[in-house]
Design an enzyme around this catalytic site. Structure first.
Site, mmCIF file in Angstrom:
data_model
loop_
_atom_site.group_PDB
_atom_site.id
_atom_site.type_symbol
_atom_site.label_atom_id
_atom_site.label_comp_id
_atom_site.label_asym_id
_atom_site.label_seq_id
_atom_site.Cartn_x
_atom_site.Cartn_y
_atom_site.Cartn_z
ATOM 1 N N HIS A 91 0.817 -1.214 0.000
ATOM 2 C CA HIS A 91 0.000 0.000 0.000
ATOM 3 C C HIS A 91 0.852 1.265 0.000
ATOM 4 O O HIS A 91 0.321 2.363 -0.157
ATOM 5 C CB HIS A 91 -0.958 -0.015 1.188
ATOM 6 C CG HIS A 91 -2.105 -0.960 1.004
ATOM 7 N ND1 HIS A 91 -3.397 -0.646 1.327
ATOM 8 C CD2 HIS A 91 -2.155 -2.221 0.504
ATOM 9 C CE1 HIS A 91 -4.197 -1.665 1.047
ATOM 10 N NE2 HIS A 91 -3.446 -2.641 0.551
ATOM 11 N N HIS B 152 -1.874 -13.459 -0.713
ATOM 12 C CA HIS B 152 -3.000 -13.505 0.227
ATOM 13 C C HIS B 152 -3.056 -14.816 1.003
ATOM 14 O O HIS B 152 -3.736 -14.900 2.038
ATOM 15 C CB HIS B 152 -4.316 -13.269 -0.524
ATOM 16 C CG HIS B 152 -4.528 -11.825 -0.876
ATOM 17 N ND1 HIS B 152 -4.525 -11.358 -2.168
ATOM 18 C CD2 HIS B 152 -4.733 -10.740 -0.086
ATOM 19 C CE1 HIS B 152 -4.728 -10.049 -2.168
ATOM 20 N NE2 HIS B 152 -4.849 -9.652 -0.920
ATOM 21 N N TYR C 287 3.844 -10.398 -6.007
ATOM 22 C CA TYR C 287 3.490 -10.044 -4.632
ATOM 23 C C TYR C 287 2.058 -10.446 -4.282
ATOM 24 O O TYR C 287 1.522 -9.988 -3.267
ATOM 25 C CB TYR C 287 3.690 -8.547 -4.386
ATOM 26 C CG TYR C 287 4.988 -8.215 -3.702
ATOM 27 C CD1 TYR C 287 5.221 -8.619 -2.398
ATOM 28 C CD2 TYR C 287 5.983 -7.502 -4.359
ATOM 29 C CE1 TYR C 287 6.414 -8.323 -1.756
ATOM 30 C CE2 TYR C 287 7.184 -7.195 -3.731
ATOM 31 C CZ TYR C 287 7.387 -7.608 -2.424
ATOM 32 O OH TYR C 287 8.575 -7.321 -1.788
#
Length: 623
Positions: free
Chosen positions: A151, A376, A373
């Protein structure tokens, strides 16, 4: 020598210079007859150095044009809100809204967006059967950390048009959502014949702490107090929330309690830097304190990721050496602390170089970087809360208090739950809980029926199946499928499923979905199925993208190169960065008794109850 080279790689090698061809022969020889990670540390580091050179030459592709202007760097000796004025010559390079780069051309395969159907791939190969943990290697802090970083770096701009995916006929039982909608990724025409389209990054790709500071003026203004340079934080040490219950932070999309906790921890770190600077420089105004503290805190985050988190992710002596070489150079920290970066990137590290290096390609993060990436699977089905009230005895593993479903910890309800739990209990609980393993059949169940957030942190009207959507996203953005991806990364492709793994259950599952066509294998599935190097939490194929991009995030940034000095950071600010080595150092700064009381592990990213690293008397480079 041509027959020595794998036939699929010969067209790529034919385009190389003579010197690069020789280097390729060296790594290709190792790939074919020796496993590089079993080499002595020194030779393993040399192998990775050669790979990085070749990837810098042949796996950095510019997609979208930048048309910024030159500027006086003395006027911008600080990180700007939108990431402008970092590149030495073009003020727009690396700023919010620029185009993702590429590590390889978009796929040339003819497979369709629904071939095989993403819902079938998700349900038959990704969906969690039972939770597979990562043992003692990685805890829930490490899991939350990667979202904290993602993020900071990347998010795609969405289109206004939606895609609807429906479970195929006769297969609805395997899909929690029979049909769902989500927004397309907005595609931009580049005007180039070589790279016809690209996608826009709505975040700043620099390592600039935008996850807590925001990606533009509006976001920055929202989080600042405009007093003594500090950021907003609640009295209980957690993030403040607005009247809608949305966190006040630099990034509020798809939040959960563990992610918000790390944001709050580094707001505390920023504010502590402000207090330190105010003590040494009482004449500094609010803006000066804010700018210096942001530089220091962003560098602390980058350093922790480089020499602490990544070392736990890739738990081998070779990677411990490689990541420390990235920051300190081959000569090490003591030499660099005494003399600075005087011998260049190999001997003195990438940090503190005289000039940024972008290898002739304007800095950006890449579409392939986004794809590798996708982790999860690290997320569990529930958080195990620990009782940290005073207990008798010497046991550093506090007893289990309760287990909280992950659904109760996301979004607004997650913020409320975290405020009841408190930062200390949550941090200790996350430290003692192992996260998931990046493996097939380990994608969280609750993420397959998820109410996602928009960029303002508000719930979207319709739930989505994240596993299905991730398969579709790679295809939509032209990401090469697994075998094509490996060829482009100068790796030997697989010719049969047994080249990928020796797990019979995995091979059977792959054949059920893809038949015998190894070229059809989706990247995310291949990365999760690939047999891992001992100590690696991720696949070797994903790791080679890290080799190039982890270095690039440091060496292309003038605040880690040209301007990584006491003039830009202040003497005390630079000392703060140099004296902070790990996340444990940051936790100890704000909770001085926590790790002593509850942690036996050497790293805050390992399960806290695990044994510390054994003492090794043989120097690192000789192992």
């Amino acid at each position: 020598m041509a027959p020595f080279i794998h036939p699929d790689l010969q067209p790529l090698v034919a385009k190389m210079t003579l010197f690069d061809t020789i280097l390729f022969y060296m790594i290709h020889f190792v790939d074919k007859v020796v496993l590089w990670h079993r080499l002595p540390v020194l030779f393993g580091a040399i192998y990775l150095g050669i790979r990085r050179r070749l990837h810098n030459r042949y796996n950095l592709l510019h997609v979208g044009g930048v048309s910024g202007h030159n500027y006086d760097k003395k006027d911008y000796a600080y990180r700007t809100p939108a990431g402008t004025c970092n590149h030495p010559d073009d003020h727009l390079v690396g700023s919010q809204g620029t185009i993702f780069g590429r590590n390889m051309p978009p796929t040339t395969s003819n497979y369709g967006l629904l071939e095989p159907h993403p819902a079938v791939v998700a349900s038959k190969l990704l969906a969690r059967k039972s939770f597979i943990d990562s043992g003692k290697q990685f805890n829930m802090i490490a899991c939350s950390w990667i979202q904290f970083m993602i993020h900071d770096w990347i998010d795609h701009l969405e289109d206004t048009e939606q895609v609807e995916i429906s479970a195929p006929d006769g297969y609805s039982s395997g899909c929690p959502l029979k049909t769902f909608k989500f927004f397309k990724t907005k595609k931009f025409q580049t005007g180039s014949s070589e790279m016809k389209f690209g996608f826009q990054n709505t975040r700043t790709p620099w390592w600039d702490g935008s996850v807590i500071y925001g990606n533009n003026e509006k976001g920055m203004g929202r989080v600042r107090t405009f007093k003594e340079g500090k950021l907003r934080i609640s009295e209980d040490g957690l993030l403040e929330h607005d009247e809608k219950g949305i966190p006040v932070s630099g990034d509020v999309r798809n939040t959960w309690a563990g992610y918000s906790l790390l944001q709050a921890l580094f707001v505390k770190e920023h504010n502590a830097v402000c207090d330190m600077l105010k003590e040494h420089y009482p004449d500094f105004d609010d803006e000066q304190l804010y700018r210096y503290a942001r530089l220091v805190t962003s560098a602390v985050i980058a350093k922790i990721h480089t020499i602490d988190w990544t070392v736990e992710l890739l738990k081998t002596d070779t990677l411990l050496a490689a990541m420390r070489i990235n920051w300190y150079g081959f000569l090490g920290k003591k030499f660099k602390d005494l003399f600075g970066n005087i011998f260049g990137p190999e001997l003195s590290g990438l940090v503190g170089l005289k000039e940024p290096r972008d290898h002739g390609v304007p800095y950006s993060l890449t579409e392939e970087f986004v794809s590798v990436y996708r982790m999860h699977a690290l997320l569990p089905e529930e958080m195990v809360l620990r009782n940290i009230k005073p207990t008798k005895g010497e046991d550093k593993c506090p007893p289990i208090l309760e287990k909280v479903p992950m659904e109760a910890l996301i979004g607004k309800q997650g913020g409320k739950r975290l405020s009841k739990i408190g930062m200390e209990q949550m941090l200790v609980s996350m430290g003692h809980q192992s996260c998931g393993a990046v493996a097939l059949w380990n994608f969280p169940t609750w993420l397959r029926n998820l109410v996602a957030h928009d960029i303002d942190g508000e719930d979207r009207p319709d739930p989505v199946d994240m596993a299905t959507m991730e398969v579709y996203r790679d295809r939509e953005r032209g990401i090469a499928r697994y075998n094509e991806f490996r060829r482009n990364m100068l790796m030997i492709p697989i010719s049969k499923w047994e080249d990928l793994t020796d797990d019979e259950e995995v091979i059977e599952g792959l054949k059920e979905v893809y038949g015998d066509d190894v070229e059809k294998l989706d990247l995310i599935v291949g990365l999760h199925a690939e047999k891992k190097i001992k100590g690696f939490a991720i696949s070797e194929t994903a790791f080679f993208i890290f080799v190039i991009m982890a270095s690039r995030r440091l060496e292309a940034d003038r605040f880690f190169t040209t301007n990584f000095n006491s003039k830009t950071y202040t003497d005390e600010g630079l000392e703060w960065v140099n004296n902070t080595e790990t996340l444990k150092d940051v936790i100890d700064r704000h909770f001085p008794e926590m790790t002593e009381k509850w942690m036996t592990s050497s790293s805050a990213f390992s399960v806290w109850g695990s044994m510390p690293y054994p003492k090794k008397y043989l120097p690192l480079y000789l192992r």
